[in-house]
Design an enzyme around this catalytic site. Sequence first.
Site, mmCIF file in Angstrom:
data_model
loop_
_atom_site.group_PDB
_atom_site.id
_atom_site.type_symbol
_atom_site.label_atom_id
_atom_site.label_comp_id
_atom_site.label_asym_id
_atom_site.label_seq_id
_atom_site.Cartn_x
_atom_site.Cartn_y
_atom_site.Cartn_z
ATOM 1 N N THR A 45 34.440 44.119 38.179
ATOM 2 C CA THR A 45 35.753 43.476 37.997
ATOM 3 C C THR A 45 36.070 43.100 36.554
ATOM 4 O OG1 THR A 45 34.808 41.295 38.488
ATOM 5 C CG2 THR A 45 35.706 42.552 40.345
ATOM 6 N N ASP A 46 35.052 42.863 35.729
ATOM 7 C CA ASP A 46 35.310 42.346 34.386
ATOM 8 C C ASP A 46 36.160 43.290 33.544
ATOM 9 O OD1 ASP A 46 34.018 39.958 34.803
ATOM 10 O OD2 ASP A 46 32.103 40.631 33.991
ATOM 11 N N SER A 63 29.959 46.451 34.516
ATOM 12 C CA SER A 63 31.226 46.857 33.914
ATOM 13 C C SER A 63 31.452 46.263 32.526
ATOM 14 C CB SER A 63 32.404 46.512 34.830
ATOM 15 O OG SER A 63 32.687 45.126 34.831
ATOM 16 N N THR A 91 29.487 44.602 40.273
ATOM 17 C CA THR A 91 28.973 43.592 41.210
ATOM 18 C C THR A 91 28.831 44.155 42.615
ATOM 19 O OG1 THR A 91 29.894 41.747 39.935
ATOM 20 C CG2 THR A 91 29.463 41.357 42.266
#
Length: 224
Positions: free
Chosen positions: A85-86, A54, A12
């Site tokens: 972040t995932d 990700s 992101t």
Amino acid sequence: MKRILLIATGGTIASTEDGNGLSPALTGEELAQSVPEISGLCELDVVQPMNIDSTNMRPSDWMRIRDVIVEGYDDHDGFVILHGTDTMSYTAAALSYLIQDSPKPIVLTGSQKPMGNPFTDAKLNLYQSLLYALDEHSHDVSIVFGGVAIAGTRARKQRTMSFNAFISVNYPSIAYIRNDRIVRNGLHGTHQGENPVRFYDSIDPRVFVLKLTPGVNPGILDAL
């Protein structure tokens, strides 16, 4: 002046709107240039082994990141990995086992909003991650996000919208970053240099996590 290797992988933080939603587009150099406050903190080298969402991160990508760190290990004092972040916690855990007892910090960070968003958390996360990587007491793999440093094997993404996205599971957070100050809890001390850094070059794919729930059918084990 310390020398840090910035490893951009997408996520992101690097995303822009392409008409079909967000997708990684910005390079590591562009992300670094977006945070002028980091100028003068250190000598910053930037590499871009991939630029992906990700959710597409795979064990082979963990190995690519590991290889970049190994190749640049002797020439740098620390590493900051820009990551979505995932799956950030998975990458942090994998690197924690692939690179053990590192006296040099390996820091993962990212953001909940893209760097170009006017309300982004990306700039502060990148800035604080560099501060943490430059601190003489930092070592091993960690995630720095939302003003908190978490051990690489303990992080879990808990929130999808809030800037404090990650929590530390069954272990205190390593430190809190308040403006330019790093406040440590004292449990994750300075690397003592008792053991040299150890690099591992393989991941066994024959691993499966089975979460047991009441009433689970034992036949699932036969299917596996």
